[in-house]
Design a protein around this motif. Structure first.
Motif, short mmCIF file in Angstrom:
data_model
loop_
_atom_site.label_atom_id
_atom_site.label_comp_id
_atom_site.label_asym_id
_atom_site.label_seq_id
_atom_site.Cartn_x
_atom_site.Cartn_y
_atom_site.Cartn_z
N ASN A 1 0.86 -1.19 0.00
CA ASN A 1 0.00 0.00 0.00
C ASN A 1 0.89 1.23 0.00
O ASN A 1 1.61 1.47 0.98
CB ASN A 1 -0.87 0.05 1.27
CG ASN A 1 -1.61 -1.25 1.48
OD1 ASN A 1 -2.63 -1.48 0.89
ND2 ASN A 1 -1.08 -2.12 2.36
N PHE A 2 0.84 2.01 -1.08
CA PHE A 2 1.63 3.25 -1.14
C PHE A 2 0.89 4.34 -0.38
O PHE A 2 -0.31 4.56 -0.61
CB PHE A 2 1.84 3.67 -2.59
CG PHE A 2 2.49 5.01 -2.72
CD1 PHE A 2 3.82 5.19 -2.36
CD2 PHE A 2 1.77 6.11 -3.18
CE1 PHE A 2 4.42 6.44 -2.46
CE2 PHE A 2 2.36 7.36 -3.28
CZ PHE A 2 3.69 7.52 -2.91
N ASP A 3 1.59 4.99 0.56
CA ASP A 3 1.00 6.11 1.30
C ASP A 3 2.02 7.25 1.32
O ASP A 3 3.05 7.15 1.99
CB ASP A 3 0.67 5.66 2.74
CG ASP A 3 0.09 6.80 3.57
OD1 ASP A 3 0.00 7.94 3.06
OD2 ASP A 3 -0.26 6.56 4.73
N PRO A 4 1.75 8.32 0.57
CA PRO A 4 2.74 9.41 0.50
C PRO A 4 2.99 10.07 1.85
O PRO A 4 3.99 10.76 2.03
CB PRO A 4 2.11 10.39 -0.49
CG PRO A 4 0.67 10.05 -0.54
CD PRO A 4 0.55 8.60 -0.21
N ASN A 5 2.07 9.85 2.81
CA ASN A 5 2.24 10.47 4.13
C ASN A 5 2.85 9.53 5.17
O ASN A 5 3.01 9.93 6.33
CB ASN A 5 0.88 10.96 4.65
CG ASN A 5 0.27 11.98 3.70
OD1 ASN A 5 0.97 12.89 3.24
ND2 ASN A 5 -1.00 11.81 3.36
N ALA A 6 3.16 8.31 4.77
CA ALA A 6 3.72 7.35 5.74
C ALA A 6 5.09 7.85 6.20
O ALA A 6 5.93 8.18 5.37
CB ALA A 6 3.83 5.97 5.11
N PHE B 1 2.52 -10.62 4.35
CA PHE B 1 2.78 -9.33 4.99
C PHE B 1 1.89 -8.26 4.37
O PHE B 1 1.62 -8.28 3.16
CB PHE B 1 4.24 -8.91 4.79
CG PHE B 1 5.24 -9.84 5.40
CD1 PHE B 1 5.53 -9.77 6.76
CD2 PHE B 1 5.88 -10.80 4.63
CE1 PHE B 1 6.47 -10.64 7.32
CE2 PHE B 1 6.81 -11.66 5.18
CZ PHE B 1 7.10 -11.59 6.53
N ASP B 2 1.48 -7.34 5.20
CA ASP B 2 0.83 -6.12 4.73
C ASP B 2 1.85 -5.00 4.95
O ASP B 2 2.35 -4.83 6.06
CB ASP B 2 -0.44 -5.88 5.56
CG ASP B 2 -1.31 -4.84 4.94
OD1 ASP B 2 -2.15 -5.23 4.13
OD2 ASP B 2 -1.15 -3.65 5.26
N VAL B 3 2.17 -4.28 3.88
CA VAL B 3 3.24 -3.29 3.97
C VAL B 3 2.73 -1.93 3.50
O VAL B 3 2.16 -1.81 2.42
CB VAL B 3 4.45 -3.73 3.09
CG1 VAL B 3 5.45 -2.59 2.95
CG2 VAL B 3 5.13 -4.94 3.69
N VAL B 4 2.91 -0.92 4.34
CA VAL B 4 2.58 0.46 3.96
C VAL B 4 3.92 1.19 3.79
O VAL B 4 4.76 1.16 4.68
CB VAL B 4 1.74 1.16 5.05
CG1 VAL B 4 1.41 2.59 4.62
CG2 VAL B 4 0.46 0.37 5.31
N TYR B 5 4.10 1.83 2.61
CA TYR B 5 5.41 2.42 2.34
C TYR B 5 5.27 3.77 1.64
O TYR B 5 4.25 4.06 1.02
CB TYR B 5 6.24 1.49 1.45
CG TYR B 5 5.75 1.40 0.02
CD1 TYR B 5 4.68 0.59 -0.32
CD2 TYR B 5 6.34 2.16 -1.00
CE1 TYR B 5 4.21 0.52 -1.62
CE2 TYR B 5 5.88 2.08 -2.30
CZ TYR B 5 4.82 1.26 -2.62
OH TYR B 5 4.36 1.20 -3.89
N ARG B 6 6.32 4.55 1.80
CA ARG B 6 6.42 5.77 1.01
C ARG B 6 7.59 5.66 0.04
O ARG B 6 7.49 6.03 -1.11
CB ARG B 6 6.61 6.99 1.92
CG ARG B 6 6.61 8.31 1.14
CD ARG B 6 6.72 9.50 2.05
NE ARG B 6 8.01 9.53 2.73
CZ ARG B 6 8.37 10.45 3.64
NH1 ARG B 6 7.51 11.40 3.97
NH2 ARG B 6 9.55 10.42 4.20
N ASN B 7 8.71 5.09 0.54
CA ASN B 7 9.90 4.95 -0.32
C ASN B 7 10.06 3.51 -0.78
O ASN B 7 10.08 2.59 0.05
CB ASN B 7 11.17 5.36 0.45
CG ASN B 7 11.11 6.83 0.81
OD1 ASN B 7 10.71 7.66 0.00
ND2 ASN B 7 11.48 7.14 2.05
N MET B 8 10.20 3.34 -2.09
CA MET B 8 10.34 1.99 -2.62
C MET B 8 11.64 1.35 -2.16
O MET B 8 11.73 0.13 -2.04
CB MET B 8 10.25 2.02 -4.15
CG MET B 8 8.86 2.39 -4.64
SD MET B 8 8.66 2.31 -6.42
CE MET B 8 9.51 3.80 -6.92
N SER B 9 12.65 2.17 -1.88
CA SER B 9 13.93 1.61 -1.42
C SER B 9 13.78 0.92 -0.06
O SER B 9 14.48 -0.05 0.24
CB SER B 9 15.00 2.70 -1.36
OG SER B 9 14.57 3.73 -0.50
#
Lengths: 287, 71
Positions: A213-218, A263-271
């Motif tokens: 899940n991409f979240d720009p505010n994470a 896994f459920d993953v929330v991220y902002r940076n793909m790295s």
């Protein structure tokens, strides 16, 4: 032109010289004369005689069916890619298919099941350009019984702002012209590997299924490990042909679920996701 | 036989496949244990020793398969 995408070969008739060049750029060392044997046939035609001259439109016929509405000729490339996906989704029932990205490192496959627009293609492309083997950004192709993942030699499809993100992060990547204002927005395709690299890819066992899940505010990477029952239910939401394959699909999915971690993953940076997954496949303890 | 069943190896659920409708149902083990309390002593450990036929028998005895038929 005939495209050899590894598991599947597509004969595409009716392409202009310009599109043949674009296709050859996206499928290096994989295009052959169209007379050779193919799994699927895609015919590109003018939608009607009138449309040849007035607001031209192109129609795509797949094995005698026309599943998509006619399009403006400048949107042909994404439509061809969707047509190639459609062929597999509609006719491939000897393997289990999920809507999912698949990347491999250290002989372990990671699946990213998700619907369109979730960011799985952007993440898969990023990983494919940064040391992972990209098996697909669109479809997990799973052998019945063994649960091994199969790779296809296809470019990834990026939408809208993802195009500039990947262009910025990987300025040397081979990226197609952008088709604007398709029904999914602006689309460009990215080649993440060479044919020689692809030919070295081997069918690979899965080790994790990650719902991204991409979240720009994470503020930081958030990782939650899921029960297998939850993971299996989420996977079923992304199936293509589970209901058609039947009992063998159930056996294969249960085997896969028992082999992987979810896994459920929330991220902002793909790295950050790259780092987490690399730790995982290399057996390092997860924070 | 209409049903297939498999206990997921983290013992979170029994996955049940309906061959007639091709639907897959998830029966949480916690729910199963709660239903079983008054009848038999059942734990995730004992469940994991059961074969598929025994899992189906439990699901049938607890009327779970019958309920799934109607979904």
């Amino acid at each position: 032109v005939l495209i050899d995408a590894g598991l599947y070969r597509y004969r595409i008739n009716g392409l202009s010289l310009d599109y043949k060049d674009q296709v050859r750029r996206l499928y290096p060392n994989s295009c052959y004369p169209s007379g050779e044997w193919a799994d699927y046939q895609i015919d590109v035609t003018c939608s009607s005689l009138l449309r040849r001259y007035l607001k031209p439109q192109t129609a795509i016929n797949i094995e005698g069916q026309q599943p998509f509405n006619p399009i403006r000729p400048d949107k042909l490339l994404p439509s061809l890619e969707w047509a190639m996906n459609w062929c597999v989704a509609a006719f491939e029932h000897s393997r289990l298919l999920f809507h999912s990205g698949v990347v491999v490192k250290n002989q372990q496959a990671i699946l990213f099941p998700a619907r369109s627009g979730s960011g799985k293609s952007t993440l898969s492309t990023y990983l494919g350009l940064n040391g992972w083997q990209l098996f697909s950004d669109e479809m997990a192709i799973i052998e019945l019984g063994s649960t091994r993942l199969q790779a296809v030699f296809r470019p990834t499809s990026l939408k809208n702002e993802s195009i500039s993100i990947i262009r910025e992060l990987s300025p040397n990547a081979t990226i197609s012209q952008t088709a604007t204002a398709t029904h999914k927005g602006n689309i460009a395709h990215v080649r993440t590997n060479t044919r020689a690299q692809f030919d070295d890819y081997k069918p690979t066992m899965p080790s994790a299924v990650v719902f991204v899940n991409f979240d720009p505010n994470a503020e930081q990477l958030k990782i939650i490990e899921l029960d297998k029952s939850v993971g299996m239910s989420h996977m079923l939401l992304n199936q293509f042909n589970y209901h058609i394959v039947g009992e063998a699909a159930f056996d294969t999915l249960v085997k896969l679920v028992n082999e992987v971690r979810f896994f459920d993953v929330v991220y902002r940076n793909m790295s950050d996701v790259d780092e987490f997954l690399t730790d995982f496949v290399e057996g390092r303890p997860l924070d | 036989m209409r049903w297939r069943a498999a206990l997921l190896n983290d013992c979170s659920a029994i996955s049940v496949y309906d061959l007639k409708t091709t639907k897959t149902h998830t029966v949480a083990v916690a729910y199963l244990l709660k239903k079983c309390l008054s009848d038999v002593e059942l734990t995730p450990d004992t469940l994991s020793t059961y074969c598929e036929a025994e899992l189906l028998q439990i699901l049938s005895e607890l009327d779970i398969l019958q309920a799934l038929e109607k979904r």
